[in-house]
Design a protein around this motif. Sequence first.
Motif, PDB file in Angstrom:
ATOM      1  N   GLY A  97      16.356  -2.566  -1.456  1.00  0.00           N
ATOM      2  CA  GLY A  97      16.243  -1.304  -0.764  1.00  0.00           C
ATOM      3  C   GLY A  97      14.777  -0.910  -0.718  1.00  0.00           C
ATOM      4  N   VAL A  98      14.419  -0.050   0.189  1.00  0.00           N
ATOM      5  CA  VAL A  98      13.033   0.399   0.293  1.00  0.00           C
ATOM      6  C   VAL A  98      12.940   1.813  -0.281  1.00  0.00           C
ATOM      7  CG1 VAL A  98      11.116   0.906   1.834  1.00  0.00           C
ATOM      8  CG2 VAL A  98      12.617  -1.040   2.303  1.00  0.00           C
ATOM      9  N   PRO A  99      12.298   1.982  -1.421  1.00  0.00           N
ATOM     10  CA  PRO A  99      12.201   3.305  -2.034  1.00  0.00           C
ATOM     11  C   PRO A  99      11.173   4.173  -1.319  1.00  0.00           C
ATOM     12  CG  PRO A  99      10.936   1.717  -3.293  1.00  0.00           C
ATOM     13  CD  PRO A  99      11.623   0.942  -2.203  1.00  0.00           C
ATOM     14  N   ASP A 100      11.181   5.453  -1.646  1.00  0.00           N
ATOM     15  CA  ASP A 100      10.132   6.331  -1.146  1.00  0.00           C
ATOM     16  C   ASP A 100       8.804   5.911  -1.777  1.00  0.00           C
ATOM     17  OD1 ASP A 100      11.924   7.836   0.331  1.00  0.00           O
ATOM     18  OD2 ASP A 100      12.316   9.228  -1.308  1.00  0.00           O
ATOM     19  N   LEU A 101       7.790   5.792  -0.949  1.00  0.00           N
ATOM     20  CA  LEU A 101       6.489   5.328  -1.429  1.00  0.00           C
ATOM     21  C   LEU A 101       5.542   6.512  -1.585  1.00  0.00           C
ATOM     22  CD1 LEU A 101       6.065   2.170   0.827  1.00  0.00           C
ATOM     23  CD2 LEU A 101       7.075   2.342  -1.443  1.00  0.00           C
ATOM     24  N   PRO A 102       4.774   6.541  -2.658  1.00  0.00           N
ATOM     25  CA  PRO A 102       3.849   7.656  -2.867  1.00  0.00           C
ATOM     26  C   PRO A 102       2.687   7.617  -1.882  1.00  0.00           C
ATOM     27  CG  PRO A 102       3.507   5.975  -4.539  1.00  0.00           C
ATOM     28  CD  PRO A 102       4.713   5.555  -3.748  1.00  0.00           C
ATOM     29  N   ASP A 103       2.093   8.768  -1.659  1.00  0.00           N
ATOM     30  CA  ASP A 103       0.898   8.828  -0.828  1.00  0.00           C
ATOM     31  C   ASP A 103      -0.246   8.160  -1.577  1.00  0.00           C
ATOM     32  OD1 ASP A 103      -0.684   9.500   1.357  1.00  0.00           O
ATOM     33  OD2 ASP A 103      -1.299  11.406   0.463  1.00  0.00           O
TER      34      ASP A 103
END
Length: 280
Positions: free
Chosen positions: A119-125
């Motif tokens: 799965g593709v997690p939320d990526l930090p800025d």
Amino acid sequence: MTRIVCAGLATVDLVYRVDRIPGVDEKAQATGFAVAAGGPATNAAVTAAALGAEVTLVTAVGRHPLGSLIRADLTSYGVQIIDAAADAGAPPPVSAITVLDATGERTIVSRNAGDLALGVPDLPDADLTLVDGHHPALAVAAARGARRLLVDAGTWRPVFSEILPHAETVAASAAFRHPAAESSDDAALAAAIGAPHVIVTHGPEPVRWFSGRRSGEVPVPPVTAVDTAGAGDVFHGALAVALADSDNSDLPDCIGFANRVAGLRVTHAGPRDWLAALPG
């Protein structure tokens, strides 16, 4: 603080030092041994964190006992981890690295991540994102969401056709072969890649760079190599920090900085001992 995201491969590296490479059906007694987390994005992340950046590694580790080694090693060096395979029970990739004492040259036997579904997690800025092309879904998501993208182009992977259009800077090895390149020379490679800034490394030979109509080379300071394993990854991690802290008008200076850090790495045995020699 400079924020960097590295997306890509995490492995368990078993590193042996030997005074000779054994032949077929022979054994050799190791003169040294180390275990550490490895992989292009992982080694770059450790380097960037050691240079003072706030670093997040987006990778696949899983819940296998070997994954705890990866997590412990990275945590000890200040790298935060986002595990896109937290529930996976299979072991993470493992690499067996043999380093020849006399020259620092290495041979590697590895099994990379293969076709693990993630799965593709939320990526930090982040100020800059580095991808190495492993875990294609992660790589593409990280590339599309990057504010500034640095691509570690070691060997051609089909996913690079989706990643390279998003790149600000591509750092390719001399072994990288783009299928659209009309020849194997660096200028043809840079043209085929098409990124605003392309860097081509040649081991101890000068690094070539291409930036619009400008091009040039940056010499690699001569050093006595003790261990070359991971030197390219260290170069990319140092380059990421330098690029994040500057604009690309300083590209040769950024390359020079990365050359010096990679040169420091190869003068020390083992995957981590060199970090203690970095200036405070």
